[in-house]
Scaffold this motif. Sequence first.
Motif, PDB file in Angstrom:
ATOM      1  N   CYS A  63      43.389  32.928  29.269  1.00 16.37           N
ATOM      2  CA  CYS A  63      42.228  33.752  28.947  1.00 16.37           C
ATOM      3  C   CYS A  63      40.934  32.980  29.208  1.00 16.37           C
ATOM      4  O   CYS A  63      40.807  31.813  28.841  1.00 16.37           O
ATOM      5  CB  CYS A  63      42.266  34.194  27.487  1.00 16.37           C
ATOM      6  SG  CYS A  63      43.619  35.318  27.104  1.00 16.37           S
ATOM      7  N   GLY A  64      39.984  33.639  29.869  1.00 26.19           N
ATOM      8  CA  GLY A  64      38.668  33.075  30.082  1.00 26.19           C
ATOM      9  C   GLY A  64      38.508  32.191  31.307  1.00 26.19           C
ATOM     10  O   GLY A  64      37.407  31.801  31.646  1.00 26.19           O
ATOM     11  N   HIS A  65      39.584  31.883  32.028  1.00 18.61           N
ATOM     12  CA  HIS A  65      39.483  31.049  33.229  1.00 18.61           C
ATOM     13  C   HIS A  65      39.165  31.953  34.414  1.00 18.61           C
ATOM     14  O   HIS A  65      40.011  32.716  34.872  1.00 18.61           O
ATOM     15  CB  HIS A  65      40.781  30.280  33.476  1.00 18.61           C
ATOM     16  CG  HIS A  65      40.695  29.355  34.644  1.00 18.61           C
ATOM     17  ND1 HIS A  65      41.280  29.655  35.843  1.00 18.61           N
ATOM     18  CD2 HIS A  65      40.070  28.162  34.799  1.00 18.61           C
ATOM     19  CE1 HIS A  65      41.039  28.679  36.696  1.00 18.61           C
ATOM     20  NE2 HIS A  65      40.305  27.758  36.079  1.00 18.61           N
ATOM     21  N   LYS A  66      37.912  31.865  34.921  1.00 18.51           N
ATOM     22  CA  LYS A  66      37.458  32.742  35.996  1.00 18.51           C
ATOM     23  C   LYS A  66      37.600  32.057  37.351  1.00 18.51           C
ATOM     24  O   LYS A  66      37.300  30.879  37.497  1.00 18.51           O
ATOM     25  CB  LYS A  66      35.996  33.130  35.779  1.00 18.51           C
ATOM     26  CG  LYS A  66      35.789  33.988  34.561  1.00 18.51           C
ATOM     27  CD  LYS A  66      34.354  34.415  34.425  1.00 18.51           C
ATOM     28  CE  LYS A  66      34.214  35.282  33.183  1.00 18.51           C
ATOM     29  NZ  LYS A  66      32.913  35.907  33.091  1.00 18.51           N
ATOM     30  N   CYS A  67      38.042  32.838  38.333  1.00 23.02           N
ATOM     31  CA  CYS A  67      38.131  32.329  39.701  1.00 23.02           C
ATOM     32  C   CYS A  67      36.764  32.447  40.363  1.00 23.02           C
ATOM     33  O   CYS A  67      36.040  33.412  40.156  1.00 23.02           O
ATOM     34  CB  CYS A  67      39.158  33.134  40.501  1.00 23.02           C
ATOM     35  SG  CYS A  67      40.848  32.955  39.895  1.00 23.02           S
ATOM     36  N   GLY A  68      36.435  31.459  41.178  1.00 20.15           N
ATOM     37  CA  GLY A  68      35.151  31.437  41.862  1.00 20.15           C
ATOM     38  C   GLY A  68      35.084  32.396  43.036  1.00 20.15           C
ATOM     39  O   GLY A  68      36.055  33.067  43.395  1.00 20.15           O
ATOM     40  N   PHE A  69      33.930  32.400  43.692  1.00 18.98           N
ATOM     41  CA  PHE A  69      33.688  33.249  44.849  1.00 18.98           C
ATOM     42  C   PHE A  69      34.710  32.947  45.944  1.00 18.98           C
ATOM     43  O   PHE A  69      34.978  31.797  46.261  1.00 18.98           O
ATOM     44  CB  PHE A  69      32.267  33.009  45.374  1.00 18.98           C
ATOM     45  CG  PHE A  69      31.949  33.813  46.592  1.00 18.98           C
ATOM     46  CD1 PHE A  69      31.657  35.158  46.481  1.00 18.98           C
ATOM     47  CD2 PHE A  69      31.962  33.230  47.846  1.00 18.98           C
ATOM     48  CE1 PHE A  69      31.371  35.907  47.598  1.00 18.98           C
ATOM     49  CE2 PHE A  69      31.680  33.970  48.978  1.00 18.98           C
ATOM     50  CZ  PHE A  69      31.384  35.317  48.862  1.00 18.98           C
TER      51      PHE A  69
END
Length: 146
Positions: A100-106
Motif C-alpha cells: 500500500c502506498g508505493h507509487k510507480c513513477g512516470f
Amino acid sequence: MAAASLSSRRLAVSILLMAISSIAYATQDEYASMMSSHFMGLHPRAGSRLLAAVKKGDRCDPVTNNICQGVQAKDGRQLLHCCKKHCRNVLSDRNNCGVCGHKCGFGHLCCSGKCTAVAYDVNNCGKCGTACQAELRCEYGSCGYA
C-alpha cells in the motif's frame, strides 16, 4: 365461538414462534460456522452463504475491518490488501505496487507487484506480460531487432 377464536389465535402464535426460533437457530449455526472457519485460519467470510467473496474495490478498514489482507482473488491473479479503506490489487495497482502506498513513477507500470519500465523491459514490453522473443529487444514499448 370465543373459545374457537382463542384456540386459533394460540395456534397462529405457536406457528409464528416456531418459525422465529428456526430462523434464530439457523443464524446461530451460520455464526458458529463462520467463527470456526476464522479460528482455523480461513477467511471468516468464505464459509458463509449469505456474504459474497471479497473483491477489488470493496470497502475495508486496516484496523477494524481488514477483510482483504493478503486475500487472493481472480484465480490467484490478484493479491488484495486494504489500502486507504478499499481493497486494492497490489500486483497491478500503480498507486499501491507491491505494498500500500508505493507509487510507480512516470513510464512505469506495476507488473507482478514491481514497478517496471515497460518501454524497455523485454519481459513486459509495452504492457505487463508481453515478452519479446529471444533475439528481439524492447524499445519504446515494442519488440524490435537489435
